[in-house]
Design a protein around this motif. Structure first.
Motif: not given
Length: 873
Positions: A158-163, A746-747, A801-804, A811-821
């Protein structure tokens, strides 16, 4: 959103406080071995943002071995240029505070604000569930779950659709979705979602119709059974009346009585045959006894004749054995004399060998004594040299540590004297007269060193006052005096006049020590176990020499001794011949004894049996046995003939088996009576059933059921038509909505292609309705994600996940990526491509990477932060 600082205290394995600051806005790499705490840091970030601070299930956050701990996490971060700080304390004294700029939010208000900012929903109670994690659950990858995309994407859909809606410039019709939901709700009341099977009113209508049809079929079956029972009743009544007229059971009973009479006669004949057989057995036993007794007498006569022959042969064998024994005794005496002569020759030969060995030992002991005496002399000489070198070295020994300190003091003193000399004011003079300097007078040529204020008198011209220009000269002079005193004290302690003397003395001491070691080695060569051991060995060798000489003198004259091998061989031959002769003698003695015993035994047995044959009673009994044999044979033949005749009669009677026939006829009679009774019972049951069914109104009930079935069929058809219409409407509405969603995607499709081409050129990813990757399309085929290898799914999990994240960022949403092994199942080539993708994404997002393989990530151009270093800090 950019994390700037993470502070963790009393959280799982961190029993103290761990602070991670100076976080970079792009890529941050944290390394450490397994169980170093990497996943604990990631879990702390998840907990402070996502977990409810008052949740009672978080006791597993307590530090290991500290049940009374207070787990707490504090993070500082930047959100669209606004400084923010979030702190939570769990388990005990729970608290939560969120600062965004100057605004402060606490407790539930703070957690609601976090959920709205980061894109997730709060769990009503208990732990944070995957379906509530939203965007963080998608972008914050836990260890071992990189390849799992479907669930996390679905929860964030739902958050992705809003974006996507915001980026596409269009709007996703909430009314359309509401209409689809309403149609699907109505449809779900009639058909199930997955299998499209009837449910609700439609299922009830079909079940009711099926029940009515089954009831009608049952009534129709009952009417058919009614008709069948009428026909069966007539047939059973006819069979019952016919059997009553014929009465077949009475005929069977008559036949059974006749067969029973024949069976009784057969039993009497069998008893007669058994009596004859018993009489025949008794007669045969009596005949066998008489024959056995006569056979014993005949065998006794034969035994007497046979044993008489054996006795004569035994006496002949005894005579031969006595002759052989005398010959064997004579041979043993001869061989004993020969063996004694060979033994004496062997003893003389052994004495000759022993004498030769003793002479060799005497020569060896004499040579060994000479060698030991020479070694003792050399060892004494070397030992004296060792003692002399030891005494001289002890006289010159100098403490090496004190010598080193003296050399160091001498060096310091030289440097300090040079510095003092350089610091002092030097006045070179060449005078024709005389001047006063202080209380002294100078004249001629020389150098005046001024280490303190001095007055130089110039006669009538006045005087000069010379003041040294270095302000700390007095301190240097004091230090110089102290150092010179220490230097003199060291020289006195070592007993030398100068450093050179001390060093020369030390060198002499080392030379003497080397001589001592060299002479000690020479002593070790000559006397490795000491001089006393050599003297002991010399005394032992002398004693052995005396013993060998005494033994040699005690031996007999061996000049005429034969060779040892010949003597030993002759002795062996003589001994073997003697042993063989003794064995022959023993065997002859045994044969003689056995023959005598056998002859005596045969004589006794023969005498006893001859006496038995000559006994009058035995002769009378034998005559009686012979007469009985003739009479008993006649009797046995007569009984055998009579029994065989009776057996032939019995065999003829048994062919009909009258007892079995009697049993068969009785069983037939019983069956006939039972069948007649069963016909009577069935007739009564059929009459009762017909009366009951005839009174139940089957025809009226069938007519009523036909009307109900027609009504139920109309109801079921109406509901089926409604379900078909709703299904068609749902398909049309979903197709329309999907067409709009394709435009919205499309985006996201563009960002997926941006990253995907790094690993899989000329490929694409098809998305499902929940925007999760469904298939990988490459080289003209589409592979389901579940069919791909673990490593490929892991790589796609990182890229998507990088694309998301790009989509949410745009779209103005805050992002932070964490990759554990996150890339442990990736080969080197694809890992390099993933690194380039991460470097590209790090220009737009903050990325925290935790790995236990620092050697695989040291080429990204960023600092690797080791967990052990962070713990120490």
């Amino acid at each position: 959103m950019k994390l700037q600082r993470i502070a963790i205290q009393e959280f799982r394995q961190f029993s103290g406080r761990l602070v991670i600051d100076d976080l970079q806005p792009g890529l941050n790499l944290f390394t450490g071995p397994n169980e170093a705490g990497k996943s604990t840091i990631a879990e702390a970030v998840r907990a402070v943002f996502l977990e409810r601070y008052k949740a009672s299930h978080l006791k597993d956050l307590l530090p290991w071995g500290l049940a009374s701990g207070q787990p707490s996490v504090e993070v500082s971060f930047d959100l669209d240029g606004v400084a923010c700080r979030l702190s939570k304390q769990f388990v005990t004294r729970q608290r939560c505070e969120l600062r965004i700029g100057q605004a402060v939010f606490t407790e539930d208000e703070a957690e609601d604000k976090l959920a709205a900012l980061l894109g997730f929903s709060r769990a009503a109670r208990g732990p944070m569930k995957a379906e509530n994690a939203g965007v963080p659950g998608l972008l914050w990858v836990q260890q071992g779950s990189t390849q799992e995309m479907r669930d996390s994407t679905g929860h964030a859909a739902q958050y992705l659709r809003d974006a996507l809606t915001q980026l596409s410039g269009g709007s996703e019709s909430a009314g359309e979705d509401a209409l689809i939901a309403a149609v699907q709700r109505e449809l779900r009341q009639l058909l199930t979602a997955r299998t499209q099977k009837p449910t609700g009113p439609l299922a009830e209508a079909e079940q009711k119709l099926a029940a009515l049809v089954a009831s009608r079929a049952e009534l129709q079956q009952q009417r058919q059974q009614f008709d069948d029972n009428i026909a069966r009743l007539a047939a059973q009544q006819e069979a019952f009346d016919d059997a009553g007229r014929r009465r077949p059971w009475e005929l069977h009973e008559q036949k059974a009585a006749l067969a029973q009479q024949r069976a009784a006669a057969l039993a009497e004949l069998e008893r007669s045959v058994q009596g004859l057989a018993q009489s025949l057995q008794v007669s045969e036993a009596e005949l066998a006894l008489s024959v056995q007794q006569e056979q014993g007498a005949v065998e006794l006569e034969a035994a007497v004749a046979r044993e008489r022959e054996q006795f004569d042969a035994a006496r002949a064998e005894v005579a031969a054995a006595q002759t052989a024994h005398a010959q064997a005794a004579s041979s043993v005496a001869q061989f004993e004399q020969a063996s004694a002569g060979a033994s004496r020759a062997l003893e003389l030969a052994n004495a000759a060998v022993t004498a030769a060995d003793l002479r060799s030992q005497i020569e060896f002991y004499r040579a060994e004594s000479a060698r030991l005496e020479a070694s003792i002399a050399e060892a004494d000489k070397a030992n004296e040299a060792v003692l002399q070198a030891t005494r001289e070295a002890a006289a010159l020994e100098i403490d090496e540590a004190q010598l080193k300190r003296l050399v160091a003091l001498d060096g310091e003193l030289t440097v300090l004297r040079a510095r003092t000399e350089a610091a002092m004011t030097r006045i070179e003079y060449r005078l024709s007269g005389e001047l006063s300097v202080g209380d002294a007078r100078i004249s001629g040529t020389g150098v005046l060193r001024v280490d303190e204020e001095k007055r130089i008198g110039l006669g009538e011209l006045g005087e000069l006052r010379v003041i040294p220009g270095v302000s700390d000269l007095s301190a240097q002079l004091s230090a110089l005096a102290s150092l010179e005193a220490r230097h003199a004290q060291s020289l006195q302690a070592l007993g030398v006049g100068s450093v050179g003397d001390a060093q020369a003395r030390h060198e002499q001491w080392k030379t003497l020590v080397a001589q001592q070691k060299s002479q000690a080695k020479i002593l070790g060569v000559h006397a490795p176990q000491g001089i006393d051991a050599l003297r002991t060995a010399l005394a032992s060798t002398a004693a052995r020499l005396r013993t060998a000489s005494e033994r040699l003198a005690s031996l007999p004259d061996v000049s005429a001794a034969p060779p040892l091998d010949d003597a030993r061989r002759n002795a062996d031959i003589a001994r073997d011949a003697l042993e063989a002769a003794r064995k022959v003698l023993a065997q002859a003695a045994e044969t003689r004894s056995t023959g005598v015993a056998t002859a005596e035994s045969l004589a006794a047995q023969l005498q006893r049996k001859e006496a038995q044959l000559a006994d009058d009673a035995f002769r009378r009994n034998r005559s009686q046995w012979q007469a009985n044999i003739i009479e008993q044979r006649v009797k046995v033949d007569a009984l055998r003939t009579q029994r065989e005749g009776r057996e032939r009669e019995l065999e003829a009677v048994r062919l009909d088996d009258p007892a079995a026939e009697a049993k068969r006829y009785r069983a037939s009679a019983e069956l006939a009576r039972q069948e007649q009774h069963e016909r009577q019972v069935r007739i009564a049951q059929l009459r009762s059933q017909l009366e009951t069914m005839g009174a139940s109104g089957l025809g009226e009930r069938l007519a009523a059921l036909d009307a109900q079935i027609e009504q139920a069929t109309r109801r079921k058809d109406e509901l089926s038509l409604r379900a078909s219409a709703l299904s068609l409407l749902d398909e049309v509405l979903v197709d329309e909505r999907d067409a709009a969603v394709v435009q919205l995607r499309a985006p996201l499709t563009e960002r997926l292609g941006h990253y995907l081409k790094r690993l899989f050129p000329q490929s694409g990813i098809a998305l499902g309705d929940d925007l999760s990757p469904a298939t990988l399309e490459r080289e003209g085929r589409a592979d389901l994600l579940d069919a791909l290898s673990f490593g490929t799914r892991e790589q796609l999990g990182i890229l998507t996940r990088l694309a998301y994240a790009d989509l949410l960022k745009t779209s103005g949403r805050p992002t932070l990526l964490m990759l554990d092994d996150a890339a442990v199942h990736t080969d080197a080539a694809r890992r390099d491509a993933l690194k380039r993708a991460l470097i590209d994404a790090a220009t737009r997002h903050q990325i925290l990477v935790f790995t236990c393989h620092p050697e695989l990530w040291d080429d990204l151009g960023v600092r690797l932060r080791a967990l052990e270093d962070l713990k120490v800090a």
